[in-house]
Design an enzyme around this catalytic site. Structure first.
Site, PDB file in Angstrom:
ATOM      1  N   SER A   1       0.834  -1.194   0.000  1.00 18.27           N
ATOM      2  CA  SER A   1       0.000   0.000   0.000  1.00 18.27           C
ATOM      3  C   SER A   1       0.881   1.261   0.000  1.00 18.27           C
ATOM      4  CB  SER A   1      -0.960  -0.033   1.193  1.00 18.27           C
ATOM      5  OG  SER A   1      -1.959   0.955   1.068  1.00 18.27           O
TER       6      SER A   1
ATOM      7  N   ASP B   1      -9.365  -4.917  -5.352  1.00 18.51           N
ATOM      8  CA  ASP B   1      -8.704  -3.784  -4.700  1.00 18.51           C
ATOM      9  C   ASP B   1      -9.074  -2.490  -5.422  1.00 18.51           C
ATOM     10  OD1 ASP B   1      -7.030  -2.003  -3.420  1.00 18.51           O
ATOM     11  OD2 ASP B   1      -5.180  -3.090  -3.898  1.00 18.51           O
TER      12      ASP B   1
ATOM     13  N   HIS C   1      -7.896  -5.170  -0.932  1.00 19.98           N
ATOM     14  CA  HIS C   1      -6.633  -4.507  -0.606  1.00 19.98           C
ATOM     15  C   HIS C   1      -5.978  -5.140   0.625  1.00 19.98           C
ATOM     16  CE1 HIS C   1      -3.846  -1.201  -0.979  1.00 19.98           C
ATOM     17  NE2 HIS C   1      -4.054  -0.804   0.258  1.00 19.98           N
TER      18      HIS C   1
END
Length: 355
Positions: free
Chosen positions: A171, A293, A325
Site C-alpha cells: 500500500s 482492490d 486490498h
C-alpha cells in the site's frame, strides 16, 4: 480543517468533524485519533515459525527505529538476503510492532529465508510528508553501514548478505519502496547491492527535496510492490463512477498526511508526473495486485507509465483473484495469502523455491 463531504468512507458530525471509518478521527481541537494499528506485539521468538525478532534504534535524534527478524536457520556460515520493509497505513497509522504486520513478516522471514528489517518510520500528521520518506532513506543508509561487518547491529554484521538486499512494502509502503528505488537509482550506495524492491546528487519533487550522497554505482534492482498506493488529481477509470467516494477518501488522507502542502500530482504520489521515472535503476518489476482492490486501476496505470517511460526493464504482474486490498495481512493462512508469500519467496530465493 479540510472541507469534506460525507460518503461511504467518511462521516462528519458536530462532535467529530472528520472520521474515515475504522481508520482515524479528527476532533474539533485538531487532535488526530488513530483507530487502526493500535494493537502491538512484543519482539521475541515466534512460536509458529521460530523466527526471532528484536527492536533496534536507527537514529536517536529522530527516534527512528526498526524491528529486525531472522529465521531459525540463520548461521554465520551462510549469509542471508535482507528485506527492508515499509508498512502501509496511508502514512498515518500502523507500525513495525503492529499486530497487522508482525505475523506476516514472521511468515515472510521464515518462508523466504530472509533477514527482514521492518522500518518504523515516523507517522503523519505529527511528522508530515516528506518525513516518512526521509526516514525510509535513512533506514537504507543505516543498513548500508553494515558493510564488511562493521555496523552497529550484530545480527546484520553476522548474518546479512549486503550484496543481496531487497526493498519492500504494501500500500503506502509500496509507494515508499518505489520512491526509494528512484533515489537509489539516482544516488547509489556502493556498500550494498539492492537486487530487489518488494511493493523509494539531490533529488527534487515539486514540493520537497531529499538529499543523499552520490557514489559510484554497481547496483542491480528488481522490484516487487504489494498492492501499491498511488493517486493523482484527475480521476481515472472507476474513480469517475463507482469508486468516486474511495478516491475522495484517498485524496483526503494524502492531504492530511502532507498537511495540504504536497499536491496530488507530486511525483511521490503520481509517478506519471515524475520526470525521473525513466531513470528507475532496476531490471525487473513484479507488482502484486488484488482483483477487488480499489487501488487496482491506479496500479495498472503505473504499469503503463513504466512501460511507456523508456525504462528498459521487464514488468511482471501477479494477481490474487477475488481478493481486496492487503487481504494477506488479515488472513495469513488463506490459500491466496500463502500463494502470495510463495511468490515473494521465489523472487527472493529462486533456488530455494525450486528445492
Amino acid at each position: 480543517m479540510f472541507s469534506v463531504s460525507p460518503s461511504a468512507y467518511i462521516s462528519t458530525s458536530d462532535e467529530v468533524p472528520i472520521e474515515v471509518h475504522g481508520f482515524f478521527r479528527i476532533h474539533h481541537d485538531g487532535r488526530f485519533e488513530r483507530l487502526a494499528g493500535l494493537n502491538t506485539i512484543a519482539a521475541g521468538t515466534d512460536q509458529l515459525t521460530k523466527v526471532q525478532s528484536k527492536d533496534v534504534v536507527i537514529s536517536q535524534q529522530t527516534n527512528l527505529s526498526a524491528r529486525i527478524y531472522i529465521p531459525k536457520s540463520t548461521t554465520r556460515n551462510k549469509k542471508l538476503p535482507i528485506l527492508i520493509y515499509y508498512h502501509g497505513g496511508a502514512f498515518l497509522t500502523e507500525s513495525s510492532a503492529s499486530t497487522t504486520y508482525h505475523p506476516t513478516l514472521n511468515l515472510i522471514t521464515a518462508e523466504s529465508n530472509v533477514i527482514t528489517v521492518s522500518v518504523d518510520y515516523r507517522l503523519a500528521p505529527e511528522s508530515p510528508i516528506p518525513i516518512p520518506y526521509e526516514d525510509s532513506w535513512e533506514a537504507i543508509k543505516w543498513v548500508a553501514n553494515h558493510d564488511k561487518g562493521k555496523g552497529p547491529e550484530p545480527w546484520l554484521n553476522d548474518y546479512a548478505d549486503l550484496h543481496n538486499v531487497f526493498l519492500g512494502g504494501d500500500s503506502s509502503g509500496a509507494n515508499i519502496a518505489h520512491n526509494m528505488a528512484i533515489l537509489v537509482g539516482l544516488n547509489t550506495i556502493t556498500a550494498i547491492n539492492l537486487r530487489g524492491l518488494l511493493a523509494k546528487s539531490t533529488t527534487t519533487t515539486t514540493t520537497t527535496t531529499i538529499t543523499a550522497t552520490t557514489t559510484t554505482s554497481y547496483l542491480y534492482l528488481c522490484v516487487i510492490m504489494l498492492h501499491p498506493y498511488f493517486q493523482g488529481s484527475e480521476p481515472i477509470g472507476p474513480e469517475l463512477g463507482k469508486d468516486r467516494d474511495f478516491k475522495a477518501g484517498a485524496d483526503l488522507t494524502w492531504k492530511l498526511a502532507s498537511k495540504g502542502r504536497v499536491g496530488l500530482d507530486d511525483p511521490m504520489l503520481n509517478p506519471a508526473k515524475d520526470p525521473r521515472i525513466s531513470k528507475f535503476g532496476c531490471s525487473r518489476i513484479l507488482m502484486c495486485v488484488a482483483e477487488k482492490d480499489k487501488c487496482l486501476f491506479r496500479a495498472l496505470n503505473y504499469k503503463k507509465v513504466m512501460e511507456k517511460s523508456g525504462w528498459n526493464g521487464r514488468f511482471e504482474m501477479f494477481e490474487s483473484k477475488g481478493e481486496r486490498h492487503v487481504f494477506f495481512l488479515f488472513n495469513t493462512s488463506s490459500e491466496n495469502a500463502c500463494a502470495l508469500r510463495k511468490r515473494i519467496g521465489a523472487f527472493i530465493n529462486p533456488i530455494l523455491s525450486k528445492a
